[in-house]
Enzyme design. Structure first.
Site, PDB file in Angstrom:
ATOM      1  CB  CYS A 165      -0.951  -0.016   1.191  1.00  0.00           C
ATOM      2  SG  CYS A 165      -1.973  -1.499   1.220  1.00  0.00           S
ATOM      3  CG  HIS A 305      -1.968   3.913   5.951  1.00  0.00           C
ATOM      4  ND1 HIS A 305      -1.888   3.793   4.581  1.00  0.00           N
ATOM      5  CD2 HIS A 305      -2.106   2.648   6.437  1.00  0.00           C
ATOM      6  CE1 HIS A 305      -1.984   2.513   4.255  1.00  0.00           C
ATOM      7  NE2 HIS A 305      -2.125   1.802   5.356  1.00  0.00           N
ATOM      8  CD  GLU A 316      -1.569   7.230   9.956  1.00  0.00           C
ATOM      9  OE1 GLU A 316      -1.111   7.992   9.086  1.00  0.00           O
ATOM     10  OE2 GLU A 316      -2.471   6.398   9.729  1.00  0.00           O
ATOM     11  CE  LYS A 337      -5.550   4.031   2.703  1.00  0.00           C
ATOM     12  NZ  LYS A 337      -4.622   5.133   3.058  1.00  0.00           N
ATOM     13  CG  HIS A 342      -6.440   0.647   1.649  1.00  0.00           C
ATOM     14  ND1 HIS A 342      -5.542   1.346   0.884  1.00  0.00           N
ATOM     15  CD2 HIS A 342      -5.699  -0.057   2.548  1.00  0.00           C
ATOM     16  CE1 HIS A 342      -4.319   1.089   1.305  1.00  0.00           C
ATOM     17  NE2 HIS A 342      -4.382   0.243   2.308  1.00  0.00           N
ATOM     18  CG  PHE A 403      -0.078  -6.136   4.235  1.00  0.00           C
ATOM     19  CD1 PHE A 403      -0.558  -5.452   5.324  1.00  0.00           C
ATOM     20  CD2 PHE A 403      -0.958  -6.951   3.537  1.00  0.00           C
ATOM     21  CE1 PHE A 403      -1.878  -5.556   5.725  1.00  0.00           C
ATOM     22  CE2 PHE A 403      -2.288  -7.076   3.921  1.00  0.00           C
ATOM     23  CZ  PHE A 403      -2.748  -6.375   5.010  1.00  0.00           C
TER      24      PHE A 403
END
Length: 416
Positions: A165, A305, A316, A337, A342, A403
């Site tokens: 991502c 994010h 975060e 998002k 996403h 990831f």
């Protein structure tokens, strides 16, 4: 070596909430959700039955039919977003030195639709190998960058970034670094993704990463809400034209903002989970600000994010407080998002564009779908819940994490 200044001169998007920059931005500040029931396949037997799909996209608006057949959907999105950005930039391609122009494009998964369709056809054909000659060229993640460079004749650096991502944020960071080191004058950069198929949805479901709030898809992506239960998968693409400042000024280009700095770090912690204290996320923001010689007090907005996962959102927030201290409470923070879902490898591109437009328009898009406060989220933070807020934005950070522990942060600032 004296580093060159780098600016943004063109933008293009294909998203679940709009297939033009204007529509995308208007829907962002209105708080429109792009989520709805999956139409790409029959999701009856899947845990998640909804997604943020792109609507009303016709690839023949950008490509001829023969080209369309040779491209996976993720590459079609790339070509459309890139064409919009080129047009927006006003670049005269006949006057541009093709050896001074490059393409760096991000995709976390690439042609998963093509891959599944071809393997499925092989199985259903009793194991007879009748694979399409376009199977491999449609599937591989680098092919969007290749198609873009061939269309515009750009002969400078050309490759793909694949870091889950964080892919398109890494692409933007790389393009920025190439230009400021004098290796090119212009880049088409960004990313695209199209993973809403049985394999994409089923795979993420098996990881328990996605929301299963099937009763109300539009409210499923709810970053920082106590009831959040996972991300909502999206698709699309975003493209930016990055240009060396003097080159842009010489041709009288419209300049959106300056790319000030970029940071890249690793969590080195877990295959899919973020570091619980947000150590990698903190370091990447610090790195981006150091790279751009940015005082943390000049940061007015962070596009986080913020995927709406239970652990990711908390990590975060902790990272932001760790880095910014008291100034964390003076900034606007939002997770777009909540509206787009996403976009995986394309997330950084469309969220960078949201950050750039926040600078240009003096409006911070909201984090929608917030109704239940999470006691683990500091209530004094301005997470821009549910409604856009007007404010002057001098510097905006765009965070993306992937990831594998990949972290990227790009810093944009108002042009001086």
């Amino acid at each position: 070596m004296e580093l060159k200044r780098v600016v943004v001169t063109g933008l293009g998007v294909i998203t679940p909430i709009g297939n033009s920059v204007e529509t995308y931005w208007n829907n962002l500040i209105k708080g429109v959700s792009g989520a709805g029931p999956i139409t790409r396949f029959d999701a009856t037997n899947f845990k998640t039955k909804f997604a943020c799909e792109v609507k009303d996209f016709d690839p023949t608006d950008y490509l001829d039919r023969k080209e369309v057949r040779k491209m996976d959907l993720f590459a079609q999105y790339a070509m459309a977003a890139a064409e919009q950005a080129i047009q927006d930039s006003g670049l005269n391609l006949e006057e541009l030195d093709p050896d001074e122009a490059g393409v760096i494009w991000g995709a976390g998964i690439g042609g998963i639709i093509t891959f599944m369709d071809e393997v499925k056809a092989y199985v259903e054909g009793n194991g007879i190998p009748r694979f399409s000659p376009f199977f491999i060229p449609k599937m591989i993640s680098d092919i969007a960058a290749g198609h873009i460079s061939m269309k515009y004749g750009f002969r400078g650096p050309n490759y793909a970034t694949v870091s889950a991502c964080a892919s398109s944020s890494h692409a933007i960071a790389d393009a920025f670094n190439h230009i400021r080191m004098g290796k090119a004058k212009v880049f088409i950069t960004g990313g695209s993704e199209a993973a809403i198929n049985e394999a994409g949805v089923g795979g993420f479901n098996s990881m328990q990463a996605m929301s299963t709030f099937n009763e109300d898809p539009a409210r499923a992506s709810r970053p920082f809400d106590k009831e959040r239960d996972g991300f909502v998968i999206g698709e699309g693409g975003g493209s930016l034209i990055l240009e060396e400042y003097e080159h842009a000024v010489a041709r009288g280009a419209k300049i959106y903002c300056e790319v000030a700095g970029a940071g890249m770090t690793a969590d080195a912690y877990h295959l899919t989970a973020p570091h619980p204290e947000g150590l990698g996320a903190a370091k990447v923001m610090e790195s981006a600000m150091k790279d751009g010689d940015i005082d943390l007090k000049d940061v007015d907005y962070i596009n986080v994010h913020g995927t709406s996962t239970p652990r990711g959102d908390i990590a975060e927030v902790l990272a932001i407080i760790k880095v910014f201290g008291d100034h964390a409470y003076e900034m606007n923070i939002s997770a777009t998002k909540s509206m787009t879902g996403h976009l995986l490898g394309a997330a950084g591109a469309i969220e960078s564009i949201a950050s750039i437009l926040a600078i240009r328009n003096g409006i911070v898009p909201p984090t929608i779908n917030h109704s239940t406060p999470d006691p683990e989220v500091d209530s004094k933070l301005n997470l821009t819940f549910n409604e856009a807020q007007e404010r002057k934005v001098r510097v905006a950070l765009s965070n993306t994490f992937g990831f594998g522990g990949h972290n990227a942060c790009v810093a944009f600032k108002a042009i001086e």
